[in-house]
Scaffold this active site. Structure first.
Site, mmCIF file in Angstrom:
data_model
loop_
_atom_site.group_PDB
_atom_site.id
_atom_site.type_symbol
_atom_site.label_atom_id
_atom_site.label_comp_id
_atom_site.label_asym_id
_atom_site.label_seq_id
_atom_site.Cartn_x
_atom_site.Cartn_y
_atom_site.Cartn_z
ATOM 1 N N LYS A 112 0.834 -1.208 0.000
ATOM 2 C CA LYS A 112 0.000 0.000 0.000
ATOM 3 C C LYS A 112 0.861 1.248 0.000
ATOM 4 O O LYS A 112 0.558 2.216 -0.694
ATOM 5 C CB LYS A 112 -0.960 -0.005 1.187
ATOM 6 C CG LYS A 112 -2.135 -0.944 0.965
ATOM 7 C CD LYS A 112 -3.129 -0.930 2.091
ATOM 8 C CE LYS A 112 -4.229 -1.958 1.828
ATOM 9 N NZ LYS A 112 -4.962 -2.313 3.033
ATOM 10 N N LYS A 193 -5.229 -7.701 -12.470
ATOM 11 C CA LYS A 193 -6.177 -8.151 -11.457
ATOM 12 C C LYS A 193 -7.231 -7.063 -11.214
ATOM 13 O O LYS A 193 -6.885 -5.888 -11.077
ATOM 14 C CB LYS A 193 -5.406 -8.417 -10.159
ATOM 15 C CG LYS A 193 -6.289 -8.883 -9.039
ATOM 16 C CD LYS A 193 -5.536 -8.981 -7.721
ATOM 17 C CE LYS A 193 -6.581 -9.190 -6.650
ATOM 18 N NZ LYS A 193 -6.245 -8.953 -5.326
ATOM 19 N N LYS A 196 -10.116 -2.302 -6.761
ATOM 20 C CA LYS A 196 -10.547 -0.911 -6.581
ATOM 21 C C LYS A 196 -9.374 0.046 -6.776
ATOM 22 O O LYS A 196 -9.552 1.179 -7.187
ATOM 23 C CB LYS A 196 -11.110 -0.722 -5.171
ATOM 24 C CG LYS A 196 -12.486 -1.298 -4.991
ATOM 25 C CD LYS A 196 -12.760 -1.601 -3.518
ATOM 26 C CE LYS A 196 -13.628 -2.820 -3.365
ATOM 27 N NZ LYS A 196 -13.224 -3.663 -2.224
#
Ligand code: ADP
Ligand code: TRP
Length: 327
Positions: A112, A193, A196
């Site tokens: 992240k 993939k 979001k």
């Protein structure tokens, strides 16, 4: 008796990857013997969604998504994570026995941060809260996608640290990976993939013109329909495979492989995905509209779920407090 538990982040509208990679498995598990716990991880979503209106919308939509797709509140408990403060209390206890090094090794934190998410303390301690989510209910089985396996392993480690330091308080949970075969990874509109974070998703409840337009964005090449192609090279087929029976899928593949004037073009294949998806989710769409028209019922289900969840988590919290001398 087995206790199945999983959390769903309301970090956006749930897409086809979420459905085939997680939601479908959660829903089929509720038919098995055992207890079933599913919660909307709104505290976790706050690590990325910091717009209150959006968070409220995503929480509501996530609850409706599960109910519309078949979660039966008689069989499975559904609630909002933030309605159970005992989990935060347990997370603190875990933080006092967990080394920084364990959290520093979390792939999802590193990923992240690499994607540009601000590395605040909440993102760093995310696995602690997730461990508390699992341990607070004595969960024995945690159905998650591959990306969450490390977090469940960290939960096992934290439970071990706490139990060794104080007393046997926490139950060691096991991961339950979906048996999905080909659909382990649902591709997004760009072939990566579906996620979001990549803006390549198809919302489960998209429909009509909007859905057609969205599916029209599936990336293809410029080869003409007549040119024979290997279906394995076309991720369009991975999307079609989610919805079509094997024999129908095979027919499409053979035509594409053969090429010639009878072969469908990419536009045709996109329409086939559109039609199959519309049919597949039609009953859930109708149910979603009913729930949207009766939000009070959704709130009642969540409130009842929260009561049941708190009842269970407070027993575990008391056990943990007693073990470490807080009572
Ligand atoms: P996103 O990448 O959209 O943020 P999440 O990380 O919130 O999705 O994933 C929630 C669940 O859905 C996880 O169990 C994950 O494994 C599953 N999942 C998400 N995207 C996909 C995908 N493209 N294919 C299969 N499973 C997926
Ligand atoms: N981290 C999980 C995800 O992103 C969501 C989650 C939060 C979870 N707490 C959990 C999953 C506890 C399983 C068990 O998908």
């Amino acid at each position: 008796m087995a206790t199945y538990l999983s959390g769903i982040q309301p970090s956006g509208l749930q897409h086809l990857g979420n459905y085939f990679g997680a939601i479908r498995q959660h829903l089929s598990l509720q038919e098995q013997e055992g207890e079933h716990y599913y919660f909307i991880a709104d505290f976790h979503a706050l690590t990325t969604v910091q717009d209150p209106e959006k968070l409220r919308e995503y929480v509501r939509e996530t609850a409706i998504t599960y109910l519309a797709l078949g979660l039966d509140p008689e069989k499975a408990v559904l609630w909002r994570q933030s309605d159970v403060p005992e989990v935060q209390e347990i997370a603190w206890l875990l933080s006092t026995v967990t080394g920084m090094g364990l959290l520093e090794r979390a792939h999802s934190f590193k990923d992240k941060v690499a994607k540009g998410v601000k590395p605040h303390v909440g993102l760093f301690t995310y696995p602690l809260l997730m461990a508390a989510d699992i341990l607070a209910y004595d969960a024995t089985h945690v159905p998650v996608g591959k990306d969450q396996v490390q977090h469940v392993e960290m939960t096992q480690t934290m439970a071990g640290y706490f139990n060794n330091t104080f007393a046997d308080v926490f139950v060691r949970p096991e991961c339950l990976l979906p048996k999905m075969g080909a659909a382990q990874k649902v591709p997004g509109l760009d072939g990566q993939k579906m996620s979001k974070s990549y803006a390549n998703t198809v919302w489960i409840f998209e429909e009509g013109k909007k859905l057609k337009k969205r599916l029209g964005k599936i990336v293809t090449d410029s080869r003409p329909p007549e040119e024979p192609k290997n279906p394995a090279d076309l991720f369009l087929f991975d999307l079609l495979a989610l919805f079509l029976p094997e024999t129908d899928l095979q027919e499409w593949k053979e035509k594409v492989e053969a090429g010639g004037t009878d072969a469908p073009g990419y536009g045709h294949l996109k329409i086939a995905i559109f039609e199959a998806m519309e049919a597949y989710f039609a009953p859930a769409r109708a149910r979603r509209l009913e729930l949207l028209a009766d939000i009070a019922e959704v709130d009642r289900i969540l409130a009842k779920g929260a009561d049941r969840a708190r009842e269970r988590a407070s027993v575990v919290r008391d056990r943990a407090y007693a073990a470490c001398g807080l009572r």
